[in-house]
Design a protein around this motif. Structure first.
Motif, mmCIF file in Angstrom:
data_model
loop_
_atom_site.group_PDB
_atom_site.id
_atom_site.type_symbol
_atom_site.label_atom_id
_atom_site.label_comp_id
_atom_site.label_asym_id
_atom_site.label_seq_id
_atom_site.Cartn_x
_atom_site.Cartn_y
_atom_site.Cartn_z
ATOM 1 N N GLY A 9 32.634 28.584 40.022
ATOM 2 C CA GLY A 9 31.271 28.872 40.446
ATOM 3 C C GLY A 9 31.074 30.185 41.184
ATOM 4 O O GLY A 9 30.030 30.791 41.083
ATOM 5 N N PHE A 10 32.073 30.617 41.981
ATOM 6 C CA PHE A 10 31.940 31.889 42.697
ATOM 7 C C PHE A 10 33.316 32.478 42.979
ATOM 8 O O PHE A 10 34.330 31.792 42.894
ATOM 9 C CB PHE A 10 31.150 31.734 44.001
ATOM 10 N N ILE A 11 33.312 33.767 43.319
ATOM 11 C CA ILE A 11 34.521 34.462 43.763
ATOM 12 C C ILE A 11 34.081 35.403 44.873
ATOM 13 O O ILE A 11 32.984 35.963 44.827
ATOM 14 C CB ILE A 11 35.207 35.221 42.599
ATOM 15 N N LYS A 12 34.913 35.562 45.880
ATOM 16 C CA LYS A 12 34.580 36.462 46.979
ATOM 17 C C LYS A 12 34.839 37.909 46.551
ATOM 18 O O LYS A 12 35.714 38.184 45.737
ATOM 19 C CB LYS A 12 35.389 36.108 48.225
ATOM 20 N N LEU A 13 34.055 38.804 47.138
ATOM 21 C CA LEU A 13 34.078 40.207 46.744
ATOM 22 C C LEU A 13 35.471 40.818 46.810
ATOM 23 O O LEU A 13 35.918 41.449 45.852
ATOM 24 C CB LEU A 13 33.109 41.017 47.615
ATOM 25 N N ASP A 14 36.181 40.638 47.922
ATOM 26 C CA ASP A 14 37.494 41.267 48.027
ATOM 27 C C ASP A 14 38.461 40.730 46.973
ATOM 28 O O ASP A 14 39.241 41.474 46.389
ATOM 29 C CB ASP A 14 38.068 41.155 49.435
ATOM 30 N N ALA A 15 38.371 39.425 46.700
ATOM 31 C CA ALA A 15 39.234 38.828 45.672
ATOM 32 C C ALA A 15 38.876 39.354 44.282
ATOM 33 O O ALA A 15 39.761 39.606 43.459
ATOM 34 C CB ALA A 15 39.120 37.312 45.710
ATOM 35 N N LEU A 16 37.598 39.543 44.025
ATOM 36 C CA LEU A 16 37.181 40.068 42.721
ATOM 37 C C LEU A 16 37.722 41.468 42.490
ATOM 38 O O LEU A 16 38.199 41.783 41.401
ATOM 39 C CB LEU A 16 35.660 40.088 42.591
ATOM 40 N N LEU A 17 37.650 42.309 43.512
ATOM 41 C CA LEU A 17 38.139 43.679 43.350
ATOM 42 C C LEU A 17 39.604 43.694 42.961
ATOM 43 O O LEU A 17 40.016 44.495 42.113
ATOM 44 C CB LEU A 17 37.905 44.480 44.633
ATOM 45 N N LYS A 18 40.395 42.808 43.542
ATOM 46 C CA LYS A 18 41.813 42.711 43.174
ATOM 47 C C LYS A 18 41.965 42.109 41.779
ATOM 48 O O LYS A 18 42.720 42.619 40.958
ATOM 49 C CB LYS A 18 42.579 41.874 44.199
ATOM 50 N N TYR A 19 41.245 41.025 41.494
ATOM 51 C CA TYR A 19 41.331 40.328 40.210
ATOM 52 C C TYR A 19 40.954 41.246 39.046
ATOM 53 O O TYR A 19 41.566 41.199 37.978
ATOM 54 C CB TYR A 19 40.425 39.101 40.257
#
Length: 72
Positions: A9-19
């Motif tokens: 449903g969601f991902i946090k911004l810092d985690a997305l940048l790494k992912y």
């Protein structure tokens, strides 16, 4: 624009940048976000823990990714 598929449903911004391989580490993400270099849906965001959901876009350094939620 690149689509990034997530689950949950969601991902946090810092985690997305790494992912999405836009940064190489969490520390780099923290610095870039804090410096105002990250745009969410076209607006500057300085919240590392910002929750991103289906359809949100994130831009950093001229690269844009769009969140596609598997369960959306």
């Amino acid at each position: 624009m690149t689509d990034i598929e997530i689950s949950g449903g969601f991902i946090k911004l810092d985690a997305l940048l790494k992912y999405a391989n836009l940064v190489s580490s969490g520390g780099e993400a923290k610095l870039l976000i804090g410096d105002g270099q990250v745009l969410i849906n076209g607006e500057t965001c300085q919240m590392r823990g910002k929750k991103l959901r289906n359809g949100d876009t994130v831009t950093l350094g001229g690269q844009t990714v769009r969140i596609i939620a598997k369960d959306a």
